[in-house]
Write a protein that holds these residues in place. Sequence first.
Motif, mmCIF file in Angstrom:
data_model
loop_
_atom_site.group_PDB
_atom_site.id
_atom_site.type_symbol
_atom_site.label_atom_id
_atom_site.label_comp_id
_atom_site.label_asym_id
_atom_site.label_seq_id
_atom_site.Cartn_x
_atom_site.Cartn_y
_atom_site.Cartn_z
ATOM 1 N N PHE A 177 -60.248 -7.779 -122.183
ATOM 2 C CA PHE A 177 -60.161 -6.357 -122.440
ATOM 3 C C PHE A 177 -61.516 -5.780 -122.883
ATOM 4 O O PHE A 177 -61.972 -4.754 -122.376
ATOM 5 C CB PHE A 177 -59.093 -6.091 -123.500
ATOM 6 C CG PHE A 177 -58.900 -4.646 -123.801
ATOM 7 C CD1 PHE A 177 -58.387 -3.790 -122.829
ATOM 8 C CD2 PHE A 177 -59.227 -4.135 -125.039
ATOM 9 C CE1 PHE A 177 -58.210 -2.440 -123.101
ATOM 10 C CE2 PHE A 177 -59.047 -2.786 -125.314
ATOM 11 C CZ PHE A 177 -58.546 -1.938 -124.345
ATOM 12 N N THR A 201 -51.705 -1.521 -136.813
ATOM 13 C CA THR A 201 -51.616 -2.065 -135.449
ATOM 14 C C THR A 201 -51.498 -3.585 -135.476
ATOM 15 O O THR A 201 -50.605 -4.171 -134.854
ATOM 16 C CB THR A 201 -52.883 -1.672 -134.644
ATOM 17 O OG1 THR A 201 -52.980 -0.252 -134.622
ATOM 18 C CG2 THR A 201 -52.823 -2.208 -133.228
ATOM 19 N N ALA A 204 -51.542 -2.186 -127.462
ATOM 20 C CA ALA A 204 -52.693 -1.536 -126.822
ATOM 21 C C ALA A 204 -52.344 -0.106 -126.433
ATOM 22 O O ALA A 204 -53.133 0.822 -126.620
ATOM 23 C CB ALA A 204 -53.139 -2.343 -125.599
ATOM 24 N N GLN A 205 -51.117 0.075 -125.898
ATOM 25 C CA GLN A 205 -50.676 1.426 -125.536
ATOM 26 C C GLN A 205 -50.632 2.347 -126.742
ATOM 27 O O GLN A 205 -50.999 3.510 -126.675
ATOM 28 C CB GLN A 205 -49.286 1.363 -124.895
ATOM 29 C CG GLN A 205 -49.356 1.201 -123.388
ATOM 30 C CD GLN A 205 -47.979 1.034 -122.785
ATOM 31 O OE1 GLN A 205 -47.101 0.434 -123.400
ATOM 32 N NE2 GLN A 205 -47.804 1.554 -121.574
#
Lengths: 232, 232
Positions: B119, B89, B181-182
Amino acid sequence: MTSDATPGGPLDDPDYRAGVVELLGLLCFGELSAVEELNQDAQDAPDLATKVQIQTMAAAEWGHFEQLRDRLVALGEDPFAVMESFGATFGRFHGRTEPSDWLEGLLKAYVGDGLAADFYREIAAFLDAETRQIVLETMSETGHSEFVVDQVREAIEADPRVAGRLALWGRRLMGEALSQAQMVVAERDALTALVVGAVDRPGGFDLATIGRMFTRITEAHAERMARLGLDA
Amino acid sequence: MTSDATPGGPLDDPDYRAGVVELLGLLCFGELSAVEELNQDAQDAPDLATKVQIQTMAAAEWGHFEQLRDRLVALGEDPFAVMESFGATFGRFHGRTEPSDWLEGLLKAYVGDGLAADFYREIAAFLDAETRQIVLETMSETGHSEFVVDQVREAIEADPRVAGRLALWGRRLMGEALSQAQMVVAERDALTALVVGAVDRPGGFDLATIGRMFTRITEAHAERMARLGLDA
């Protein structure tokens, strides 16, 4: 608590004070430089655990940097101006000792840290109590050298030819460090006078004392190399 | 002091615990990653004082990393194994947002730090007290963003064309962050269930709540950009 920086203390002597400021600037730049080298090593680390180990070493050096910088500020100096003047010295040293791989980077951190600690411990004997305490604290073993010893020994076990290459590398590091130290001595009157030129100050070095100091530093380097299984 | 990790606490629920471990691993990798990016920025810094300022930011992020790692260890996890799984990621995000100069690096640190803080503060509401406290502590403002604001504003004053380029860069950073993030949401069932899928758990998100959360995060991003004098 009385301070050596208060009126009447040793730092009232302008020659001594100039020498101390140069010494702190040299140490300060050395620590920052060590942080940057370790950051680079961390980038090349083979796995996350090793990367974190290296960054932990960098964090310890960073703590030392902060202490030294704060001491310069407490003495009323601009730490960056003082450090700046040592940029060329460290630039030359690092330019001539660019590690070609991960192991050479590790060895450089280990050898450099050890040499610096030995050298500054020798010099500490000639400092006022407060400055000496800071120098000794920041030069104390960060306790991470076992990690380097293990890594180098493992690498040699995996490929014995590594030992010859790293032994050469260690000699080159030592040679460049001594050569830069000599240039600092030649260029920095105030710093040099702190230990060498203080003929009129009790405890100042004579040439025989300097000779013995370098013998001790060279021997300690050889012992450190031996711990890695390398000839000095 | 009672611990949420003791028997009978919320961490006894294996689904919740798995989610918390993933969250801590994500944060941990994020902090380490921030340290590495800042180290890189420090290398490119135009002068010593700026370099030291950036390394000070890195040291603060490093302190956060250590807290999060220690929490994973306290939960009986191997922090590196947990972190490792987020390597792809962060690798994707950083691979697609390689700063092309010093200012882009600074802006990335500022935007990334702000987005992460927003977040994780949103997520903190769904955590047990101990985990929440650690998350909030490590996500607290490191208080260095004024430095970035000053640097960016000065650069724009010196050359107003910089503003357009940096505004584009900020949008790209935001886009890539949301896209990663998705993917995390899509790939990480335990982590996602912590906030989204917990239909049977009071306080779990529904889609409208998620929508409002992203609106808040996007607005906060726009406000941060505005502080720099940039359009979001």
